[in-house]
Motif scaffolding. Structure first.
Motif, PDB file in Angstrom:
ATOM      1  N   GLU A  21       0.609  -1.079   0.006  1.00 19.58           N
ATOM      2  CA  GLU A  21       0.175   0.017  -0.125  1.00 19.58           C
ATOM      3  C   GLU A  21       0.955   1.352   0.031  1.00 19.58           C
ATOM      4  OE1 GLU A  21      -0.536  -2.704   2.055  1.00 19.58           O
ATOM      5  OE2 GLU A  21      -2.344  -3.311   1.011  1.00 19.58           O
ATOM      6  N   GLN A  22       2.026   1.344   0.727  1.00 17.29           N
ATOM      7  CA  GLN A  22       2.831   2.306   0.727  1.00 17.29           C
ATOM      8  C   GLN A  22       3.512   2.687  -0.396  1.00 17.29           C
ATOM      9  OE1 GLN A  22       4.961   1.049   4.260  1.00 17.29           O
ATOM     10  NE2 GLN A  22       4.372   2.650   5.456  1.00 17.29           N
ATOM     11  N   PHE A  23       4.051   1.555  -1.084  1.00 14.57           N
ATOM     12  CA  PHE A  23       4.544   1.662  -2.387  1.00 14.57           C
ATOM     13  C   PHE A  23       3.651   2.027  -3.485  1.00 14.57           C
ATOM     14  CE2 PHE A  23       6.974  -0.639  -6.305  1.00 14.57           C
ATOM     15  CZ  PHE A  23       7.849   0.435  -6.361  1.00 14.57           C
ATOM     16  N   THR A  24       2.327   1.765  -3.489  1.00 13.53           N
ATOM     17  CA  THR A  24       1.465   1.998  -4.477  1.00 13.53           C
ATOM     18  C   THR A  24       1.086   3.588  -4.275  1.00 13.53           C
ATOM     19  OG1 THR A  24       0.230   0.078  -4.337  1.00 13.53           O
ATOM     20  CG2 THR A  24      -1.060   1.825  -4.949  1.00 13.53           C
ATOM     21  N   ARG A  25       0.921   4.101  -2.973  1.00 13.43           N
ATOM     22  CA  ARG A  25       0.816   5.660  -2.823  1.00 13.43           C
ATOM     23  C   ARG A  25       2.150   6.202  -3.325  1.00 13.43           C
ATOM     24  NH1 ARG A  25       0.958   8.062   1.807  1.00 13.43           N
ATOM     25  NH2 ARG A  25       2.036   6.461   2.988  1.00 13.43           N
ATOM     26  N   PHE A  26       3.077   5.751  -3.066  1.00 13.83           N
ATOM     27  CA  PHE A  26       4.464   6.591  -3.675  1.00 13.83           C
ATOM     28  C   PHE A  26       4.200   6.531  -5.302  1.00 13.83           C
ATOM     29  CE2 PHE A  26       8.673   5.703  -6.375  1.00 13.83           C
ATOM     30  CZ  PHE A  26       9.162   7.016  -5.621  1.00 13.83           C
ATOM     31  N   GLN A  28       1.747   6.314  -7.286  1.00 20.29           N
ATOM     32  CA  GLN A  28       0.600   7.223  -7.718  1.00 20.29           C
ATOM     33  C   GLN A  28       1.134   8.707  -7.590  1.00 20.29           C
ATOM     34  OE1 GLN A  28      -2.394   5.867  -5.110  1.00 20.29           O
ATOM     35  NE2 GLN A  28      -3.345   4.471  -6.513  1.00 20.29           N
ATOM     36  N   ALA A  29       1.890   8.981  -6.612  1.00 26.01           N
ATOM     37  CA  ALA A  29       2.353  10.312  -6.535  1.00 26.01           C
ATOM     38  C   ALA A  29       3.527  10.820  -7.226  1.00 26.01           C
ATOM     39  CB  ALA A  29       2.684  10.667  -5.167  1.00 26.01           C
ATOM     40  N   LYS A  30       4.420   9.570  -7.672  1.00 20.31           N
ATOM     41  CA  LYS A  30       5.921  10.164  -8.267  1.00 20.31           C
ATOM     42  C   LYS A  30       6.047   9.417  -9.518  1.00 20.31           C
ATOM     43  CE  LYS A  30       7.553  12.539  -5.322  1.00 20.31           C
ATOM     44  NZ  LYS A  30       8.140  14.060  -5.381  1.00 20.31           N
ATOM     45  N   MET A  88      12.876  -0.511 -11.828  1.00 23.70           N
ATOM     46  CA  MET A  88      13.281  -0.417 -10.373  1.00 23.70           C
ATOM     47  C   MET A  88      13.499   1.104  -9.955  1.00 23.70           C
ATOM     48  SD  MET A  88      16.879  -2.659 -11.064  1.00 23.70           S
ATOM     49  CE  MET A  88      17.459  -1.868 -12.679  1.00 23.70           C
ATOM     50  N   PHE A  89      12.965   0.904  -8.401  1.00 23.08           N
ATOM     51  CA  PHE A  89      12.991   2.385  -7.831  1.00 23.08           C
ATOM     52  C   PHE A  89      14.033   2.058  -6.526  1.00 23.08           C
ATOM     53  CE2 PHE A  89       9.246   1.557 -10.023  1.00 23.08           C
ATOM     54  CZ  PHE A  89       8.920   2.680 -10.655  1.00 23.08           C
ATOM     55  N   SER A  90      14.716   3.360  -6.199  1.00 15.66           N
ATOM     56  CA  SER A  90      15.606   3.334  -4.873  1.00 15.66           C
ATOM     57  C   SER A  90      14.819   3.181  -3.773  1.00 15.66           C
ATOM     58  CB  SER A  90      16.304   4.729  -4.957  1.00 15.66           C
ATOM     59  OG  SER A  90      16.864   5.044  -3.909  1.00 15.66           O
ATOM     60  N   ALA A  91      15.025   2.086  -2.954  1.00 18.02           N
ATOM     61  CA  ALA A  91      14.331   1.924  -1.853  1.00 18.02           C
ATOM     62  C   ALA A  91      14.518   2.915  -0.880  1.00 18.02           C
ATOM     63  CB  ALA A  91      15.071   0.548  -1.288  1.00 18.02           C
ATOM     64  N   GLN A  92      15.844   3.764  -0.993  1.00 15.61           N
ATOM     65  CA  GLN A  92      16.024   4.877   0.076  1.00 15.61           C
ATOM     66  C   GLN A  92      15.033   5.727  -0.518  1.00 15.61           C
ATOM     67  OE1 GLN A  92      18.481   4.902   2.586  1.00 15.61           O
ATOM     68  NE2 GLN A  92      17.225   6.857   2.779  1.00 15.61           N
ATOM     69  N   LEU A  93      14.957   6.296  -1.380  1.00 15.19           N
ATOM     70  CA  LEU A  93      14.160   7.345  -1.817  1.00 15.19           C
ATOM     71  C   LEU A  93      12.665   7.058  -1.666  1.00 15.19           C
ATOM     72  CD1 LEU A  93      14.750   9.644  -4.961  1.00 15.19           C
ATOM     73  CD2 LEU A  93      12.372   8.836  -4.489  1.00 15.19           C
ATOM     74  N   VAL A  94      12.121   5.933  -1.950  1.00 16.07           N
ATOM     75  CA  VAL A  94      10.818   5.499  -1.612  1.00 16.07           C
ATOM     76  C   VAL A  94      10.688   5.420  -0.305  1.00 16.07           C
ATOM     77  CG1 VAL A  94       9.264   3.745  -1.852  1.00 16.07           C
ATOM     78  CG2 VAL A  94      10.733   4.097  -3.967  1.00 16.07           C
TER      79      VAL A  94
END
Length: 102
Positions: A21-26, A28-30, A88-94
């Motif tokens: 859910e948190q990744f989905t929100r990220f 949707q926003a970014k 791929m998405f940076s886990a730090q940035l997410v």
């Protein structure tokens, strides 16, 4: 390589742990949803941890090894369910975004 030359793996940094859910929100926003650049299908899967998601709701973290270093970059991924292409998405940035937008 002898046993004395081997390095013990460093403990996994759990600060990158996020839920689907948190990744989905990220995303949707970014990173608004787009079709796969390889096959054109718009059907993506997260790297959810296998098993009972109620017991372990966190996404798997991929590790991209650095060239000429012993460092790794933690990643969250999306994979195309049609052809297997991986984003791929940076886990730090997410993780930073999730903390700021809790």
């Amino acid at each position: 390589m002898s046993d004395s030359d081997r390095k013990e793996p460093e403990p996994m940094d759990t600060s990158h742990r996020i839920t689907h859910e948190q990744f989905t929100r990220f995303l949707q926003a970014k990173a608004p949803e787009k079709p796969c650049p390889e096959c054109g299908v718009n059907d993506w899967a997260t790297s959810q941890t296998p098993g009972d998601h109620r017991k372990n709701p966190y996404l798997q973290i991929g590790l991209l090894p650095g060239a000429f270093t012993d460092k790794v970059m933690p990643l969250h991924t999306l994979s195309c369910r049609n052809c297997g292409f991986v984003k791929m998405f940076s886990a730090q940035l997410v993780g930073d975004w999730v903390k700021k937008n809790a």
